[in-house]
Design an enzyme around this catalytic site. Structure first.
Site, PDB file in Angstrom:
ATOM      1  N   TYR A 214      -7.183  23.331  22.131  1.00  0.00           N
ATOM      2  CA  TYR A 214      -5.968  23.404  21.303  1.00  0.00           C
ATOM      3  C   TYR A 214      -4.787  22.739  22.036  1.00  0.00           C
ATOM      4  O   TYR A 214      -3.721  23.325  22.196  1.00  0.00           O
ATOM      5  CB  TYR A 214      -5.588  24.855  20.981  1.00  0.00           C
ATOM      6  CG  TYR A 214      -6.713  25.808  20.690  1.00  0.00           C
ATOM      7  CD1 TYR A 214      -7.247  25.933  19.399  1.00  0.00           C
ATOM      8  CD2 TYR A 214      -7.234  26.621  21.692  1.00  0.00           C
ATOM      9  CE1 TYR A 214      -8.265  26.847  19.127  1.00  0.00           C
ATOM     10  CE2 TYR A 214      -8.246  27.533  21.436  1.00  0.00           C
ATOM     11  CZ  TYR A 214      -8.764  27.644  20.152  1.00  0.00           C
ATOM     12  OH  TYR A 214      -9.769  28.554  19.896  1.00  0.00           O
ATOM     13  N   ASN A 219       1.610  19.206  25.218  1.00  0.00           N
ATOM     14  CA  ASN A 219       2.729  19.964  25.784  1.00  0.00           C
ATOM     15  C   ASN A 219       2.395  20.518  27.166  1.00  0.00           C
ATOM     16  O   ASN A 219       3.126  20.298  28.135  1.00  0.00           O
ATOM     17  CB  ASN A 219       3.095  21.099  24.823  1.00  0.00           C
ATOM     18  CG  ASN A 219       4.299  21.902  25.274  1.00  0.00           C
ATOM     19  OD1 ASN A 219       5.340  21.335  25.569  1.00  0.00           O
ATOM     20  ND2 ASN A 219       4.155  23.216  25.325  1.00  0.00           N
ATOM     21  N   GLU A 235      -8.295  18.669  20.525  1.00  0.00           N
ATOM     22  CA  GLU A 235      -7.316  18.985  19.479  1.00  0.00           C
ATOM     23  C   GLU A 235      -7.858  18.434  18.175  1.00  0.00           C
ATOM     24  O   GLU A 235      -8.447  17.346  18.159  1.00  0.00           O
ATOM     25  CB  GLU A 235      -5.958  18.368  19.815  1.00  0.00           C
ATOM     26  CG  GLU A 235      -4.933  18.403  18.709  1.00  0.00           C
ATOM     27  CD  GLU A 235      -4.616  19.816  18.238  1.00  0.00           C
ATOM     28  OE1 GLU A 235      -4.579  20.014  17.003  1.00  0.00           O
ATOM     29  OE2 GLU A 235      -4.418  20.719  19.090  1.00  0.00           O
ATOM     30  N   ASP A 295      -4.565  27.697  24.183  1.00  0.00           N
ATOM     31  CA  ASP A 295      -3.312  28.017  23.496  1.00  0.00           C
ATOM     32  C   ASP A 295      -3.617  28.018  21.997  1.00  0.00           C
ATOM     33  O   ASP A 295      -3.211  27.118  21.268  1.00  0.00           O
ATOM     34  CB  ASP A 295      -2.238  26.985  23.857  1.00  0.00           C
ATOM     35  CG  ASP A 295      -0.895  27.280  23.210  1.00  0.00           C
ATOM     36  OD1 ASP A 295      -0.710  28.396  22.676  1.00  0.00           O
ATOM     37  OD2 ASP A 295      -0.024  26.389  23.221  1.00  0.00           O
ATOM     38  N   CYS A 320       0.470  33.113  20.897  1.00  0.00           N
ATOM     39  CA  CYS A 320       1.612  33.339  20.009  1.00  0.00           C
ATOM     40  C   CYS A 320       1.444  34.618  19.200  1.00  0.00           C
ATOM     41  O   CYS A 320       2.252  34.911  18.320  1.00  0.00           O
ATOM     42  CB  CYS A 320       1.836  32.144  19.082  1.00  0.00           C
ATOM     43  SG  CYS A 320       0.421  31.753  18.026  1.00  0.00           S
ATOM     44  N   GLU A 354       5.679  35.338  22.450  1.00  0.00           N
ATOM     45  CA  GLU A 354       4.533  34.661  23.052  1.00  0.00           C
ATOM     46  C   GLU A 354       4.215  35.360  24.366  1.00  0.00           C
ATOM     47  O   GLU A 354       5.096  35.939  25.010  1.00  0.00           O
ATOM     48  CB  GLU A 354       4.827  33.182  23.295  1.00  0.00           C
ATOM     49  CG  GLU A 354       5.204  32.430  22.047  1.00  0.00           C
ATOM     50  CD  GLU A 354       4.347  31.198  21.788  1.00  0.00           C
ATOM     51  OE1 GLU A 354       3.594  30.795  22.690  1.00  0.00           O
ATOM     52  OE2 GLU A 354       4.453  30.649  20.677  1.00  0.00           O
TER      53      GLU A 354
END
Length: 362
Positions: A214, A219, A235, A295, A320, A354
């Site tokens: 992911y 980032n 991804e 993530d 998250c 988060e």
């Protein structure tokens, strides 16, 4: 997007409540006390989206309470949004109020800004966009000093760039990011930088390889790649993959192989359930994975992907949704223990937060 109740005086108490909630969720796993990374009290949100509400000949920025699409909350400024968004809001409104071409059937406005000062505005219409619109929009983009995207059914017209440029600093090095219009980016830039620094420190300097699931636009990939020998990152979003590839090139990072696969598909590939053409030329068995970084979306990892991570001696997990994080830890708790945890307050004045954990094999 509903508007949080903006009350800076209540911030400290709300953050304490979130810390207590995370502590309670992780208590069954004997987690250490979480590090807590707070947010600026205002002007922290780099993205904002508004519907427009018409009264007479005027259109106003509007938001709605959850479940109520009939009663608008008209907005002149938005203190949780970045100073750049607040500076642009009245100037953009004045431009559409003065121009029938810009305002005709305009129903939504989206802002994307960065800590580096860049800004991109998306204008959404219930009509085709023509040459007259393009001419006025080009003038507006120049006047505001922004890139601008016009959207209508089957149309996407770009003036300037279709991404905003960001710079974030981790361990003394600045990383440059392209953040595409319409793709996911972290909304709270200051807290995002704290997340990157925490993950960088938790990973540590390593001589083996990293598997990242992911990865989005890269980032975390960019700073984490500087700590390991090689990275295999996955991804599924084509827009995010293209942005990540550009970000890797812009930052001169050449030890990352990025594959457009979902976490579930990569699990099947590593389990040799079936081959994937997108993995052609990639020797998965040549990697010496010592740690996996995940993530995932709010739903967390699916059970098979969670089982895949069990193979690794260390699992670095950014979440998250602490509830699904706790469910994933419960699946892994018999083989891995939580040795670090953190709370990142990406969303002040809401119940959302988060979290980050490092799990190490027992």
């Amino acid at each position: 997007m509903s508007s949080p109740v903006f009350d800076p005086a209540a911030y400290a108490a709300q953050l304490q409540d979130k810390t207590a909630r995370l502590r309670e969720l992780l208590a069954p796993f004997d987690a250490p006390e979480p590090q807590v990374f707070d947010s600026p009290r205002e002007h922290y949100r780099l993205r904002a989206e508004f519907r427009l509400w018409r009264e007479g000949e005027d259109r106003h920025y509007a938001m709605f309470a959850p479940g109520d699409k009939r009663t608008p909350i008209l907005i002149d400024d938005f203190p949780i949004a970045s100073a750049r968004i607040n500076e642009l809001m009245p100037r953009l409104k004045a431009a559409w109020q003065a121009s029938a071409t810009l305002s005709f059937k305009l129903f939504q406005v989206e802002f994307l800004t960065t800590l580096a000062g860049d800004a991109l505005i998306t204008l959404c219409y219930h009509r085709p966009l023509d040459a007259a619109w393009q001419a006025e929009a080009e003038g507006l983009a120049g006047e505001l000093g922004v890139s601008l995207v016009g959207r209508s059914r089957g149309q996407r017209l770009v003036i300037g760039r279709d991404y905003a440029e960001e710079e974030l600093e981790v361990a003394g090095r600045r990383f440059r990011y392209r953040q595409p219009e319409g793709a996911f980016t972290q909304p709270n830039g200051m807290v995002c930088q704290k997340m990157l620094e925490w993950a960088y420190a938790a990973l540590g300097e390593r001589g083996d390889d990293l598997l990242e699931l992911y990865c989005g636009n890269g980032n975390f990939t960019l700073p984490l790649a500087t700590r390991v020998r090689r990275v295999l990152a996955t991804e599924i979003s084509k827009t995010s993959v293209n942005a990540a590839l550009a970000n890797l090139e812009d930052n001169g990072i050449d030890n990352v192989t990025l594959v457009r696969l979902s976490a579930e598909e990569l699990t099947e590939a590593l389990n040799e359930v079936r081959p994937f053409r997108r993995l052609a030329g990639i020797d998965l068995k040549s990697y010496e994975f010592g740690i996996v970084f995940v993530d995932p979306p709010r739903a967390g990892m699916d059970p098979d992907t969670c089982e895949l991570t069990r193979r690794f001696s260390r699992i670095l997990y950014i979440s998250c949704n602490p509830e699904t994080l706790a469910a994933n830890i419960a699946q892994l708790h018999d083989t891995h223990r939580v040795t670090r945890c953190a709370l990142f307050d990406q969303f002040p004045y809401t119940h959302h937060m988060e979290a980050g954990v490092l799990l190490e094999r027992r």
